[in-house]
Design a protein around this motif. Structure first.
Motif, short mmCIF file in Angstrom:
data_model
loop_
_atom_site.label_atom_id
_atom_site.label_comp_id
_atom_site.label_asym_id
_atom_site.label_seq_id
_atom_site.Cartn_x
_atom_site.Cartn_y
_atom_site.Cartn_z
N SER A 52 0.84 -1.20 0.00
CA SER A 52 0.00 0.00 0.00
C SER A 52 0.88 1.25 0.00
O SER A 52 2.02 1.22 0.47
N PRO A 53 0.37 2.38 -0.48
CA PRO A 53 1.15 3.62 -0.44
C PRO A 53 1.38 4.16 0.97
O PRO A 53 2.26 5.00 1.15
N ARG A 54 0.60 3.73 1.96
CA ARG A 54 0.73 4.31 3.30
C ARG A 54 2.04 3.87 3.94
O ARG A 54 2.46 2.71 3.83
N GLN A 55 2.68 4.80 4.65
CA GLN A 55 4.02 4.54 5.17
C GLN A 55 4.07 3.37 6.13
O GLN A 55 5.09 2.69 6.24
N ARG A 56 2.98 3.07 6.82
CA ARG A 56 2.99 1.93 7.74
C ARG A 56 3.14 0.61 6.98
O ARG A 56 3.55 -0.39 7.57
N CYS A 57 2.84 0.63 5.70
CA CYS A 57 3.04 -0.54 4.84
C CYS A 57 4.34 -0.42 4.06
O CYS A 57 5.12 -1.38 3.97
N ALA A 58 4.56 0.75 3.47
CA ALA A 58 5.73 0.95 2.61
C ALA A 58 7.03 0.75 3.37
O ALA A 58 7.99 0.16 2.85
N PRO A 77 7.23 2.82 -6.91
CA PRO A 77 7.91 3.40 -5.77
C PRO A 77 6.98 4.00 -4.72
O PRO A 77 7.25 3.94 -3.52
N ASP A 78 5.86 4.57 -5.16
CA ASP A 78 4.91 5.18 -4.23
C ASP A 78 3.89 4.19 -3.71
O ASP A 78 2.98 4.57 -2.96
N GLY A 79 4.00 2.92 -4.09
CA GLY A 79 3.05 1.91 -3.63
C GLY A 79 1.89 1.74 -4.60
O GLY A 79 1.70 2.52 -5.52
N ASP A 80 1.12 0.70 -4.37
CA ASP A 80 -0.02 0.36 -5.22
C ASP A 80 -1.29 0.94 -4.61
O ASP A 80 -1.73 0.48 -3.55
N PRO A 81 -1.92 1.93 -5.24
CA PRO A 81 -3.12 2.54 -4.66
C PRO A 81 -4.28 1.56 -4.48
O PRO A 81 -5.15 1.78 -3.64
N THR A 142 3.98 -19.24 -12.24
CA THR A 142 3.64 -20.48 -11.56
C THR A 142 4.76 -20.90 -10.62
O THR A 142 5.94 -20.88 -11.00
N GLY A 143 4.40 -21.21 -9.41
CA GLY A 143 5.39 -21.62 -8.42
C GLY A 143 6.00 -20.47 -7.66
O GLY A 143 6.72 -20.69 -6.68
N GLN A 144 5.75 -19.23 -8.08
CA GLN A 144 6.26 -18.07 -7.36
C GLN A 144 5.25 -17.64 -6.30
O GLN A 144 4.07 -18.00 -6.36
N SER A 145 5.73 -16.88 -5.34
CA SER A 145 4.86 -16.36 -4.29
C SER A 145 4.79 -14.84 -4.37
O SER A 145 5.70 -14.19 -4.89
N ALA A 146 3.69 -14.30 -3.87
CA ALA A 146 3.50 -12.86 -3.81
C ALA A 146 3.12 -12.47 -2.38
O ALA A 146 2.55 -13.28 -1.64
N VAL A 147 3.46 -11.25 -2.02
CA VAL A 147 3.18 -10.73 -0.68
C VAL A 147 2.47 -9.40 -0.85
O VAL A 147 2.92 -8.54 -1.61
N TRP A 148 1.35 -9.22 -0.17
CA TRP A 148 0.69 -7.91 -0.07
C TRP A 148 0.90 -7.40 1.34
O TRP A 148 0.48 -8.04 2.30
N ILE A 149 1.53 -6.25 1.48
CA ILE A 149 1.62 -5.58 2.78
C ILE A 149 0.57 -4.48 2.73
O ILE A 149 0.73 -3.49 2.01
N THR A 150 -0.50 -4.67 3.48
CA THR A 150 -1.70 -3.87 3.25
C THR A 150 -2.47 -3.67 4.55
O THR A 150 -1.88 -3.59 5.63
N HIS A 151 -3.80 -3.61 4.45
CA HIS A 151 -4.67 -3.20 5.55
C HIS A 151 -5.78 -4.22 5.78
O HIS A 151 -6.09 -5.04 4.90
N ALA A 152 -6.43 -4.11 6.93
CA ALA A 152 -7.49 -5.06 7.29
C ALA A 152 -8.61 -5.07 6.27
O ALA A 152 -9.11 -6.13 5.88
N GLY A 153 -9.05 -3.89 5.81
CA GLY A 153 -10.15 -3.83 4.86
C GLY A 153 -9.83 -4.52 3.55
O GLY A 153 -10.68 -5.22 2.97
N VAL A 154 -8.61 -4.34 3.07
CA VAL A 154 -8.18 -4.99 1.83
C VAL A 154 -8.15 -6.51 2.00
O VAL A 154 -8.61 -7.26 1.12
N ILE A 155 -7.63 -6.97 3.12
CA ILE A 155 -7.56 -8.41 3.38
C ILE A 155 -8.97 -9.00 3.44
O ILE A 155 -9.24 -10.07 2.87
N ARG A 156 -9.89 -8.30 4.08
CA ARG A 156 -11.26 -8.81 4.16
C ARG A 156 -11.91 -8.83 2.78
O ARG A 156 -12.68 -9.75 2.47
N CYS A 157 -11.62 -7.84 1.96
CA CYS A 157 -12.14 -7.85 0.59
C CYS A 157 -11.65 -9.08 -0.17
O CYS A 157 -12.43 -9.73 -0.89
N LEU A 158 -10.38 -9.39 -0.03
CA LEU A 158 -9.86 -10.54 -0.77
C LEU A 158 -10.45 -11.84 -0.23
O LEU A 158 -10.69 -12.78 -0.99
N GLN A 159 -10.72 -11.89 1.06
CA GLN A 159 -11.40 -13.06 1.60
C GLN A 159 -12.76 -13.26 0.92
O GLN A 159 -13.14 -14.37 0.56
#
Length: 197
Positions: A52-58, A77-81, A142-159
């Protein structure tokens, strides 16, 4: 098989009970370091790190990539909005108590269409998180992993999206669980849903 890690940012330096959504508040530096060290031990080699663009994530993403040079920074560089927390508009920076029960009730009564504080509706957030998920899938091999450093609302949306829910009509559909600050979930692509890491 590919795996996605959904990491909630470290504890923010904000008073308890404040609606902080998109406010760019800093993370507690000691907690950030603790989360960085734990993640550095857990993440697989070569994972693509989005944030996320917010500094607590970046800042967590930056610190993580510094101690794990094999990780690949995949966000601009500024994060993914699209990974930013829900926009609560004029509610941000106010305490939930100050907002009052009537304002919150008006939101939950029309959960699909009401934008709290004039910010975003829940369904608008679902749309952009869905876009971020499609982009991550397209860019991660395929076979690679990804990491999202984000927020509770975003995680709940993906759920919800993983359950096939692309639009909510009622507040009761919104997930109440999820990781606390500095915690994470992970799931393999094609699995039935997120499971604790």
């Amino acid at each position: 098989m590919s795996r996605l890690w959904l990491v909630r940012h470290p504890r923010p330096l904000v008073a308890a009970g404040v609606c902080y959504g998109r406010l760019d508040v800093a993370a507690d530096p000691q907690h950030l370091q603790q989360v960085r060290d734990q993640l550095a031990q857990e993440l697989p080699p070569g994972a693509h790190v989005h944030h996320s663009p917010r500094q607590r994530c970046a800042k967590l993403a930056q610190a993580l990539c510094e101690v794990r040079p094999d990780l690949q920074s995949a966000s601009p560089p500024d994060g993914d909005p699209d990974l930013a927390e829900m926009d609560f508009g004029e509610w941000e920076g106010q305490t939930w108590d100050a907002l009052g029960e009537a304002a919150v009730s008006a939101w939950t009564a029309d959960f699909a269409h009401h934008a709290p504080g004039g910010g975003e509706t829940v369904n608008q957030v679902l749309q952009r998180v869905g876009r971020a998920w499609r982009h991550t899938q397209a860019r991660t091999g395929t076979g690679q992993s990804a990491v999202w450093i984000t927020h509770a609302g975003v995680i709940r949306c993906l759920q919800l999206l993983r359950q096939g829910v692309h639009q909510v009509d009622r507040a009761s559909q919104w997930p109440t669980g999820g990781p606390a600050c500095g915690e994470w979930l992970s799931f393999e692509w094609g699995a039935s849903g997120p499971t604790p890491a």
